[in-house]
Design a protein around this motif. Sequence first.
Motif, PDB file in Angstrom:
ATOM      1  N   VAL A  26       0.850  -1.195   0.000  1.00 51.15           N
ATOM      2  CA  VAL A  26       0.000   0.000   0.000  1.00 51.15           C
ATOM      3  C   VAL A  26       0.891   1.252   0.000  1.00 51.15           C
ATOM      4  O   VAL A  26       0.623   2.230  -0.710  1.00 51.15           O
ATOM      5  CB  VAL A  26      -0.960  -0.007   1.218  1.00 51.15           C
ATOM      6  CG1 VAL A  26      -1.649   1.330   1.384  1.00 51.15           C
ATOM      7  CG2 VAL A  26      -1.990  -1.125   1.074  1.00 51.15           C
ATOM      8  N   PHE A  30       0.911   4.611  -2.614  1.00 50.17           N
ATOM      9  CA  PHE A  30       0.721   6.032  -2.296  1.00 50.17           C
ATOM     10  C   PHE A  30       1.997   6.863  -2.460  1.00 50.17           C
ATOM     11  O   PHE A  30       1.903   8.054  -2.758  1.00 50.17           O
ATOM     12  CB  PHE A  30       0.048   6.187  -0.925  1.00 50.17           C
ATOM     13  CG  PHE A  30      -1.401   5.767  -1.003  1.00 50.17           C
ATOM     14  CD1 PHE A  30      -2.323   6.574  -1.653  1.00 50.17           C
ATOM     15  CD2 PHE A  30      -1.824   4.545  -0.520  1.00 50.17           C
ATOM     16  CE1 PHE A  30      -3.652   6.193  -1.794  1.00 50.17           C
ATOM     17  CE2 PHE A  30      -3.152   4.135  -0.643  1.00 50.17           C
ATOM     18  CZ  PHE A  30      -4.058   4.963  -1.283  1.00 50.17           C
ATOM     19  N   TYR A  37      -2.026  12.942  -6.885  1.00 50.30           N
ATOM     20  CA  TYR A  37      -3.213  12.420  -6.205  1.00 50.30           C
ATOM     21  C   TYR A  37      -4.443  13.321  -6.385  1.00 50.30           C
ATOM     22  O   TYR A  37      -5.525  12.853  -6.765  1.00 50.30           O
ATOM     23  CB  TYR A  37      -2.911  12.208  -4.712  1.00 50.30           C
ATOM     24  CG  TYR A  37      -4.097  11.683  -3.954  1.00 50.30           C
ATOM     25  CD1 TYR A  37      -4.431  10.333  -3.990  1.00 50.30           C
ATOM     26  CD2 TYR A  37      -4.934  12.547  -3.247  1.00 50.30           C
ATOM     27  CE1 TYR A  37      -5.548   9.857  -3.334  1.00 50.30           C
ATOM     28  CE2 TYR A  37      -6.058  12.071  -2.590  1.00 50.30           C
ATOM     29  CZ  TYR A  37      -6.353  10.741  -2.632  1.00 50.30           C
ATOM     30  OH  TYR A  37      -7.476  10.268  -1.991  1.00 50.30           O
ATOM     31  N   ASN A  41      -7.878  12.478  -8.479  1.00 49.66           N
ATOM     32  CA  ASN A  41      -9.180  12.412  -7.801  1.00 49.66           C
ATOM     33  C   ASN A  41     -10.236  13.179  -8.580  1.00 49.66           C
ATOM     34  O   ASN A  41     -11.361  12.718  -8.765  1.00 49.66           O
ATOM     35  CB  ASN A  41      -9.080  13.033  -6.396  1.00 49.66           C
ATOM     36  CG  ASN A  41      -8.879  11.978  -5.333  1.00 49.66           C
ATOM     37  OD1 ASN A  41      -8.822  10.799  -5.637  1.00 49.66           O
ATOM     38  ND2 ASN A  41      -8.758  12.416  -4.095  1.00 49.66           N
ATOM     39  N   GLY A  74      -4.156  12.016   4.080  1.00 50.76           N
ATOM     40  CA  GLY A  74      -3.536  12.244   2.766  1.00 50.76           C
ATOM     41  C   GLY A  74      -3.255  13.711   2.489  1.00 50.76           C
ATOM     42  O   GLY A  74      -2.587  14.391   3.271  1.00 50.76           O
ATOM     43  N   ASP A  77      -7.827  17.305   2.219  1.00 49.69           N
ATOM     44  CA  ASP A  77      -9.076  17.985   1.833  1.00 49.69           C
ATOM     45  C   ASP A  77      -9.995  18.212   3.031  1.00 49.69           C
ATOM     46  O   ASP A  77     -10.539  19.302   3.214  1.00 49.69           O
ATOM     47  CB  ASP A  77      -9.848  17.152   0.791  1.00 49.69           C
ATOM     48  CG  ASP A  77      -9.239  17.265  -0.598  1.00 49.69           C
ATOM     49  OD1 ASP A  77      -8.383  18.142  -0.796  1.00 49.69           O
ATOM     50  OD2 ASP A  77      -9.625  16.474  -1.482  1.00 49.69           O
ATOM     51  N   MET A 101       2.433  11.268   1.126  1.00 48.49           N
ATOM     52  CA  MET A 101       1.091  11.868   1.165  1.00 48.49           C
ATOM     53  C   MET A 101       1.053  12.993   2.210  1.00 48.49           C
ATOM     54  O   MET A 101       0.478  14.065   1.963  1.00 48.49           O
ATOM     55  CB  MET A 101       0.035  10.805   1.485  1.00 48.49           C
ATOM     56  CG  MET A 101      -0.148   9.783   0.398  1.00 48.49           C
ATOM     57  SD  MET A 101      -0.824  10.454  -1.155  1.00 48.49           S
ATOM     58  CE  MET A 101      -2.563  10.604  -0.769  1.00 48.49           C
ATOM     59  N   GLY A 143      -9.723   5.692   3.236  1.00 53.16           N
ATOM     60  CA  GLY A 143      -8.509   5.175   3.865  1.00 53.16           C
ATOM     61  C   GLY A 143      -8.676   3.757   4.396  1.00 53.16           C
ATOM     62  O   GLY A 143      -7.773   2.930   4.266  1.00 53.16           O
ATOM     63  N   ARG A 145     -10.131   1.120   3.501  1.00 53.04           N
ATOM     64  CA  ARG A 145      -9.933   0.062   2.497  1.00 53.04           C
ATOM     65  C   ARG A 145      -8.486  -0.427   2.426  1.00 53.04           C
ATOM     66  O   ARG A 145      -8.215  -1.580   2.110  1.00 53.04           O
ATOM     67  CB  ARG A 145     -10.328   0.702   1.157  1.00 53.04           C
ATOM     68  CG  ARG A 145     -10.615  -0.179   0.051  1.00 53.04           C
ATOM     69  CD  ARG A 145     -10.954   0.655  -1.174  1.00 53.04           C
ATOM     70  NE  ARG A 145      -9.856   1.444  -1.682  1.00 53.04           N
ATOM     71  CZ  ARG A 145      -9.812   2.770  -1.749  1.00 53.04           C
ATOM     72  NH1 ARG A 145     -10.811   3.494  -1.315  1.00 53.04           N
ATOM     73  NH2 ARG A 145      -8.778   3.385  -2.256  1.00 53.04           N
ATOM     74  N   VAL A 147      -6.242  -0.427   4.896  1.00 54.36           N
ATOM     75  CA  VAL A 147      -5.683  -0.856   6.183  1.00 54.36           C
ATOM     76  C   VAL A 147      -5.726  -2.384   6.265  1.00 54.36           C
ATOM     77  O   VAL A 147      -6.735  -2.999   5.909  1.00 54.36           O
ATOM     78  CB  VAL A 147      -6.497  -0.219   7.339  1.00 54.36           C
ATOM     79  CG1 VAL A 147      -6.061  -0.767   8.681  1.00 54.36           C
ATOM     80  CG2 VAL A 147      -6.370   1.297   7.301  1.00 54.36           C
TER      81      VAL A 147
HETATM   82  C1  LIG Z   1      -7.039   7.239  -1.071  1.00 56.06           C
HETATM   83  S1  LIG Z   1      -6.058   8.120   0.081  1.00 56.06           S
HETATM   84  C2  LIG Z   1      -7.247   9.149   0.888  1.00 56.06           C
HETATM   85  C3  LIG Z   1      -6.712  10.511   1.264  1.00 56.06           C
HETATM   86  C4  LIG Z   1      -7.737  11.482   1.810  1.00 56.06           C
HETATM   87  N1  LIG Z   1      -8.316  11.017   3.049  1.00 56.06           N
HETATM   88  C5  LIG Z   1      -8.828  11.744   0.803  1.00 56.06           C
HETATM   89  O1  LIG Z   1      -9.989  11.398   1.076  1.00 56.06           O
HETATM   90  O2  LIG Z   1      -8.540  12.303  -0.264  1.00 56.06           O
HETATM   91  C6  LIG Z   1      -5.738   6.877   1.280  1.00 56.06           C
HETATM   92  C7  LIG Z   1      -4.758   7.298   2.337  1.00 56.06           C
HETATM   93  O3  LIG Z   1      -4.740   6.287   3.353  1.00 56.06           O
HETATM   94  C8  LIG Z   1      -3.425   6.224   3.860  1.00 56.06           C
HETATM   95  N2  LIG Z   1      -3.263   4.964   4.593  1.00 56.06           N
HETATM   96  C9  LIG Z   1      -3.212   3.716   4.082  1.00 56.06           C
HETATM   97  N3  LIG Z   1      -3.057   2.801   5.061  1.00 56.06           N
HETATM   98  C10 LIG Z   1      -3.019   3.485   6.231  1.00 56.06           C
HETATM   99  C11 LIG Z   1      -2.875   3.109   7.600  1.00 56.06           C
HETATM  100  N4  LIG Z   1      -2.749   1.830   7.952  1.00 56.06           N
HETATM  101  N5  LIG Z   1      -2.871   4.075   8.532  1.00 56.06           N
HETATM  102  C12 LIG Z   1      -2.986   5.386   8.187  1.00 56.06           C
HETATM  103  N6  LIG Z   1      -3.122   5.808   6.912  1.00 56.06           N
HETATM  104  C13 LIG Z   1      -3.152   4.871   5.938  1.00 56.06           C
HETATM  105  C14 LIG Z   1      -2.582   6.341   2.600  1.00 56.06           C
HETATM  106  O4  LIG Z   1      -1.250   6.640   2.904  1.00 56.06           O
HETATM  107  C15 LIG Z   1      -3.328   7.428   1.841  1.00 56.06           C
HETATM  108  O5  LIG Z   1      -2.837   8.706   2.122  1.00 56.06           O
END
Ligand SMILES: C[S@@+](CC[C@H](N)C(=O)[O-])C[C@H]1O[C@@H](n2cnc3c(N)ncnc32)[C@H](O)[C@@H]1O
Length: 252
Positions: A26, A30, A37, A41, A74, A77, A101, A143, A145, A147
């Motif tokens: 993951v 990112f 990014y 989006n 991220g 926003d 990010m 986010g 999804r 984890v």
């Molecule tokens: C699709 S982005 C979403 C960013 C923002 N929240 C948005 O809605 O535009 C997903 C974010 O989840 C973060 N992420 C993934 N796994 C994570 C974890 N275990 N703990 C914290 N952040 C995580 C990624 O690094 C990434 O920045």
Amino acid sequence: MADESQQETTHFGFQTVAKSEKADKVADVFHSVAAKYDLMNDLMSFGIHRVWKRFTIDSSGVRRGQRVLDLAGGTGDLTAKFSRLVGETGQVVLADINSSMLKMGREKLRNLGISGNVSYVQANAEALPFPDNYFDCITISFGLRNVTEKEKALASMFRVLKPGGRLLVLEFSKPLLEPLSKAYDAYSFHILPRIGQLVAKDAESYRYLAESIRMHPDQETLKAMMNDVGFENTTYFNMTGGIVALHRGFKF
Ligand SMILES: C[S@@+](CC[C@H](N)C(=O)[O-])C[C@H]1O[C@@H](n2cnc3c(N)ncnc32)[C@H](O)[C@@H]1O
């Protein structure tokens, strides 16, 4: 004796990988997409992600002086909007596991003139480095999804929420109607990776995006997962025909 070769596995998109590998995979996604990014989006969702995020803010009930965690925040926003809502006496923490990010988020918010009540923390949602009963509101937008241990992350969010506080999970979900589902599949699996290749020079990450959405729990399953860790009055709101859902639960 347990067979050590039989490692616990999980999903990375449609692939089955060892649980210990998922976070790195993951992270690669990112780190690769961070610079493009925000542009991606807007392109991929035709700008509609702004409406989903606006609805999330409007459903949060956040007021002046409150403390908010924008988890997996991220490029910030939601943090930007919360910063204005909580004002000088409030606090917003943008936490994300990924340094690229976080860097994009910090730069963007600084350019928007947002500072003072925002702090940035590199953290894994599964083990939040905050005290118990600390935040009035937590959001995790697109986010959860990604984890590995979602139940562990939800329990960690529950722990750091104050009694009376609420969690909002904005995430892709299951489209309600079959025709919409078919069109959406065609778009996600055929067009999205091409846009990813053209704009971010990375088709693979956008293939992961489409696959990870299909592997994510549907509306009712996620609601049950939230209830299992202690959330109450849990509800969800479908948006864009269930392509996205906002789940909200309270800690009492
Ligand atoms: C699709 S982005 C979403 C960013 C923002 N929240 C948005 O809605 O535009 C997903 C974010 O989840 C973060 N992420 C993934 N796994 C994570 C974890 N275990 N703990 C914290 N952040 C995580 C990624 O690094 C990434 O920045």
